[in-house]
Design a protein around this motif. Structure first.
Motif, PDB file in Angstrom:
ATOM      1  N   VAL A  62    -104.692 -31.941  61.057  1.00  0.00           N
ATOM      2  CA  VAL A  62    -104.625 -33.203  60.322  1.00  0.00           C
ATOM      3  C   VAL A  62    -103.290 -33.276  59.588  1.00  0.00           C
ATOM      4  O   VAL A  62    -102.977 -32.407  58.768  1.00  0.00           O
ATOM      5  CB  VAL A  62    -105.786 -33.334  59.316  1.00  0.00           C
ATOM      6  CG1 VAL A  62    -105.684 -34.652  58.551  1.00  0.00           C
ATOM      7  CG2 VAL A  62    -107.126 -33.245  60.041  1.00  0.00           C
ATOM      8  N   GLY A  63    -102.502 -34.303  59.912  1.00  0.00           N
ATOM      9  CA  GLY A  63    -101.223 -34.518  59.250  1.00  0.00           C
ATOM     10  C   GLY A  63    -101.345 -35.588  58.181  1.00  0.00           C
ATOM     11  O   GLY A  63    -102.296 -36.373  58.174  1.00  0.00           O
ATOM     12  N   THR A  64    -100.381 -35.635  57.297  1.00  0.00           N
ATOM     13  CA  THR A  64    -100.432 -36.589  56.190  1.00  0.00           C
ATOM     14  C   THR A  64    -100.462 -38.026  56.681  1.00  0.00           C
ATOM     15  O   THR A  64    -101.281 -38.837  56.247  1.00  0.00           O
ATOM     16  CB  THR A  64     -99.213 -36.401  55.266  1.00  0.00           C
ATOM     17  OG1 THR A  64     -99.181 -35.050  54.818  1.00  0.00           O
ATOM     18  CG2 THR A  64     -99.293 -37.344  54.070  1.00  0.00           C
ATOM     19  N   ASP A  65     -99.560 -38.355  57.600  1.00  0.00           N
ATOM     20  CA  ASP A  65     -99.442 -39.732  58.074  1.00  0.00           C
ATOM     21  C   ASP A  65     -99.082 -39.728  59.551  1.00  0.00           C
ATOM     22  O   ASP A  65     -99.040 -38.674  60.193  1.00  0.00           O
ATOM     23  CB  ASP A  65     -98.406 -40.498  57.247  1.00  0.00           C
ATOM     24  CG  ASP A  65     -97.056 -39.773  57.190  1.00  0.00           C
ATOM     25  OD1 ASP A  65     -96.785 -38.933  58.077  1.00  0.00           O
ATOM     26  OD2 ASP A  65     -96.271 -40.050  56.262  1.00  0.00           O
ATOM     27  N   VAL A  66     -98.820 -40.915  60.102  1.00  0.00           N
ATOM     28  CA  VAL A  66     -98.523 -41.029  61.528  1.00  0.00           C
ATOM     29  C   VAL A  66     -97.226 -40.308  61.884  1.00  0.00           C
ATOM     30  O   VAL A  66     -97.114 -39.710  62.963  1.00  0.00           O
ATOM     31  CB  VAL A  66     -98.452 -42.514  61.942  1.00  0.00           C
ATOM     32  CG1 VAL A  66     -97.915 -42.661  63.359  1.00  0.00           C
ATOM     33  CG2 VAL A  66     -99.838 -43.153  61.854  1.00  0.00           C
ATOM     34  N   ALA A  67     -96.243 -40.337  60.981  1.00  0.00           N
ATOM     35  CA  ALA A  67     -94.978 -39.655  61.256  1.00  0.00           C
ATOM     36  C   ALA A  67     -95.202 -38.156  61.442  1.00  0.00           C
ATOM     37  O   ALA A  67     -94.674 -37.544  62.378  1.00  0.00           O
ATOM     38  CB  ALA A  67     -93.985 -39.906  60.123  1.00  0.00           C
ATOM     39  N   ASP A 159    -103.758 -51.054  60.781  1.00  0.00           N
ATOM     40  CA  ASP A 159    -102.831 -52.037  60.211  1.00  0.00           C
ATOM     41  C   ASP A 159    -102.024 -51.409  59.078  1.00  0.00           C
ATOM     42  O   ASP A 159    -100.805 -51.603  58.979  1.00  0.00           O
ATOM     43  CB  ASP A 159    -103.597 -53.251  59.685  1.00  0.00           C
ATOM     44  CG  ASP A 159    -104.173 -54.109  60.800  1.00  0.00           C
ATOM     45  OD1 ASP A 159    -103.731 -53.948  61.958  1.00  0.00           O
ATOM     46  OD2 ASP A 159    -105.066 -54.932  60.514  1.00  0.00           O
ATOM     47  N   PHE A 160    -102.710 -50.658  58.227  1.00  0.00           N
ATOM     48  CA  PHE A 160    -101.998 -50.020  57.124  1.00  0.00           C
ATOM     49  C   PHE A 160    -100.962 -49.027  57.637  1.00  0.00           C
ATOM     50  O   PHE A 160     -99.830 -48.974  57.145  1.00  0.00           O
ATOM     51  CB  PHE A 160    -102.952 -49.297  56.175  1.00  0.00           C
ATOM     52  CG  PHE A 160    -102.208 -48.354  55.277  1.00  0.00           C
ATOM     53  CD1 PHE A 160    -101.422 -48.844  54.252  1.00  0.00           C
ATOM     54  CD2 PHE A 160    -102.217 -46.991  55.518  1.00  0.00           C
ATOM     55  CE1 PHE A 160    -100.672 -47.989  53.460  1.00  0.00           C
ATOM     56  CE2 PHE A 160    -101.475 -46.130  54.735  1.00  0.00           C
ATOM     57  CZ  PHE A 160    -100.705 -46.633  53.696  1.00  0.00           C
ATOM     58  N   GLU A 161    -101.342 -48.221  58.628  1.00  0.00           N
ATOM     59  CA  GLU A 161    -100.395 -47.224  59.133  1.00  0.00           C
ATOM     60  C   GLU A 161     -99.169 -47.889  59.754  1.00  0.00           C
ATOM     61  O   GLU A 161     -98.071 -47.326  59.719  1.00  0.00           O
ATOM     62  CB  GLU A 161    -101.097 -46.291  60.124  1.00  0.00           C
ATOM     63  CG  GLU A 161    -102.075 -45.357  59.416  1.00  0.00           C
ATOM     64  CD  GLU A 161    -102.736 -44.340  60.320  1.00  0.00           C
ATOM     65  OE1 GLU A 161    -103.070 -43.248  59.829  1.00  0.00           O
ATOM     66  OE2 GLU A 161    -102.939 -44.638  61.519  1.00  0.00           O
ATOM     67  N   GLY A 162     -99.343 -49.101  60.293  1.00  0.00           N
ATOM     68  CA  GLY A 162     -98.193 -49.857  60.773  1.00  0.00           C
ATOM     69  C   GLY A 162     -97.297 -50.295  59.627  1.00  0.00           C
ATOM     70  O   GLY A 162     -96.062 -50.214  59.712  1.00  0.00           O
ATOM     71  N   ILE A 163     -97.910 -50.754  58.536  1.00  0.00           N
ATOM     72  CA  ILE A 163     -97.147 -51.150  57.347  1.00  0.00           C
ATOM     73  C   ILE A 163     -96.424 -49.940  56.759  1.00  0.00           C
ATOM     74  O   ILE A 163     -95.251 -50.015  56.371  1.00  0.00           O
ATOM     75  CB  ILE A 163     -98.089 -51.774  56.293  1.00  0.00           C
ATOM     76  CG1 ILE A 163     -98.638 -53.109  56.808  1.00  0.00           C
ATOM     77  CG2 ILE A 163     -97.368 -51.968  54.956  1.00  0.00           C
ATOM     78  CD1 ILE A 163     -99.734 -53.693  55.936  1.00  0.00           C
ATOM     79  N   GLU A 164     -97.125 -48.812  56.709  1.00  0.00           N
ATOM     80  CA  GLU A 164     -96.536 -47.591  56.154  1.00  0.00           C
ATOM     81  C   GLU A 164     -95.326 -47.146  56.976  1.00  0.00           C
ATOM     82  O   GLU A 164     -94.309 -46.711  56.425  1.00  0.00           O
ATOM     83  CB  GLU A 164     -97.586 -46.487  56.122  1.00  0.00           C
ATOM     84  CG  GLU A 164     -97.145 -45.240  55.386  1.00  0.00           C
ATOM     85  CD  GLU A 164     -98.261 -44.234  55.257  1.00  0.00           C
ATOM     86  OE1 GLU A 164     -98.454 -43.709  54.151  1.00  0.00           O
ATOM     87  OE2 GLU A 164     -98.951 -43.968  56.264  1.00  0.00           O
ATOM     88  N   ALA A 165     -95.429 -47.274  58.298  1.00  0.00           N
ATOM     89  CA  ALA A 165     -94.307 -46.904  59.163  1.00  0.00           C
ATOM     90  C   ALA A 165     -93.108 -47.811  58.896  1.00  0.00           C
ATOM     91  O   ALA A 165     -91.952 -47.356  58.872  1.00  0.00           O
ATOM     92  CB  ALA A 165     -94.724 -46.992  60.627  1.00  0.00           C
ATOM     93  N   MET A 166     -93.384 -49.101  58.676  1.00  0.00           N
ATOM     94  CA  MET A 166     -92.307 -50.041  58.377  1.00  0.00           C
ATOM     95  C   MET A 166     -91.643 -49.688  57.047  1.00  0.00           C
ATOM     96  O   MET A 166     -90.411 -49.696  56.924  1.00  0.00           O
ATOM     97  CB  MET A 166     -92.865 -51.468  58.327  1.00  0.00           C
ATOM     98  CG  MET A 166     -91.794 -52.550  58.264  1.00  0.00           C
ATOM     99  SD  MET A 166     -92.538 -54.207  58.150  1.00  0.00           S
ATOM    100  CE  MET A 166     -93.548 -54.232  59.633  1.00  0.00           C
ATOM    101  N   ALA A 167     -92.462 -49.359  56.050  1.00  0.00           N
ATOM    102  CA  ALA A 167     -91.919 -48.978  54.745  1.00  0.00           C
ATOM    103  C   ALA A 167     -91.082 -47.710  54.858  1.00  0.00           C
ATOM    104  O   ALA A 167     -90.028 -47.580  54.221  1.00  0.00           O
ATOM    105  CB  ALA A 167     -93.059 -48.771  53.746  1.00  0.00           C
ATOM    106  N   ARG A 168     -91.536 -46.780  55.684  1.00  0.00           N
ATOM    107  CA  ARG A 168     -90.787 -45.536  55.879  1.00  0.00           C
ATOM    108  C   ARG A 168     -89.434 -45.819  56.529  1.00  0.00           C
ATOM    109  O   ARG A 168     -88.414 -45.238  56.158  1.00  0.00           O
ATOM    110  CB  ARG A 168     -91.606 -44.577  56.739  1.00  0.00           C
ATOM    111  CG  ARG A 168     -90.972 -43.204  56.911  1.00  0.00           C
ATOM    112  CD  ARG A 168     -91.931 -42.247  57.600  1.00  0.00           C
ATOM    113  NE  ARG A 168     -92.385 -42.751  58.881  1.00  0.00           N
ATOM    114  CZ  ARG A 168     -93.626 -43.162  59.128  1.00  0.00           C
ATOM    115  NH1 ARG A 168     -94.531 -43.154  58.173  1.00  0.00           N
ATOM    116  NH2 ARG A 168     -93.959 -43.600  60.326  1.00  0.00           N
TER     117      ARG A 168
END
Length: 220
Positions: A62-67, A159-168
């Motif tokens: 399990v990783g923190t986020d999609v990245a 949807d959130f993980e897509g937003i998070e990737a954009m913010a990153r």
């Protein structure tokens, strides 16, 4: 016969598990083999042969986020070049989203599930509901209301993980000198971090609610 087949995965599983810990410095959690009951249930549910089941033995990271999830998948692919990768994020299975890395070892296949934290929490919530309402809920059956809830929450996480990737991506680029634009970009990045906390809390609260309800039922 089935017990012998299950036992035959032990050496391959230990090889994969140990390699992940010692060579890749990962921290997998393991399930050496599926239970006999789970194997029989899957054979009936999917009408497949025993040798076609890819997750007789496996482990999870399990990783923190999609990245981080993507980084883990790349490192596994480099370490196990014969592995096949199944990305279930674009087309989730009844809401289930993850990346599966299937590693062939000595004629046996070991499945590594790689999830983000939020994908993992969704899966835990799904498991809790299935424990109380029936395992068919995980496979498109069961109560329609809860099926929709699982699908909607999974979509929210995606949807959130897509937003998070954009913010990153924004955070990695040099922010223009324009003060108004700089302020908006920084506000967006902060909003994404706040939203992560809210989604995380939503899933944890949902898991606790199911656990509490199950305990109350057992008391009756």
């Amino acid at each position: 016969m089935l017990e012998d087949y299950r036992s035959s995965f032990s050496e391959a599983y230990e090889h994969v598990f140990t390699t992940m810990r010692e060579k890749l410095q990962l921290h997998p959690t393991g399930r050496p083999t599926k239970s006999t009951g789970s194997i029989i249930e899957k054979l009936h549910r999917e009408s497949i042969r025993l040798t076609q089941i890819q997750d007789i033995a496996g482990c999870r990271v399990v990783g923190t986020d999609v990245a981080e999830q993507d980084r883990v998948v790349r490192s596994l692919g480099s370490c196990f070049p014969e592995a096949s990768i199944v990305d279930r994020r674009p087309n989730p299975s009844h809401g289930y989203r993850a990346v599966h890395v299937i590693v062939p070892v000595s004629g046996r296949r070991i499945e590594i599930q790689v999830r983000s934290t939020l994908q993992h929490l969704w899966a835990e919530f799904s498991e809790r509901l299935a424990d109380e309402l029936g395992s068919e809920l995980k496979y498109g059956g069961g109560d329609e209301l809860f099926r929709r809830a699982l699908t909607n929450i999974s979509t929210t996480v995606a949807d959130f993980e897509g937003i998070e990737a954009m913010a990153r991506d924004f955070s990695r680029h040099e922010i223009p000198d324009d003060q108004t634009l700089r302020s908006k970009v920084q506000s967006f990045i902060q909003s994404a971090a706040t939203l992560r906390e809210q989604v995380f809390k939503l899933l944890n609260d949902a898991i606790r609610a199911v656990d509490d309800a199950a305990r109350e039922v057992k008391k009756r």
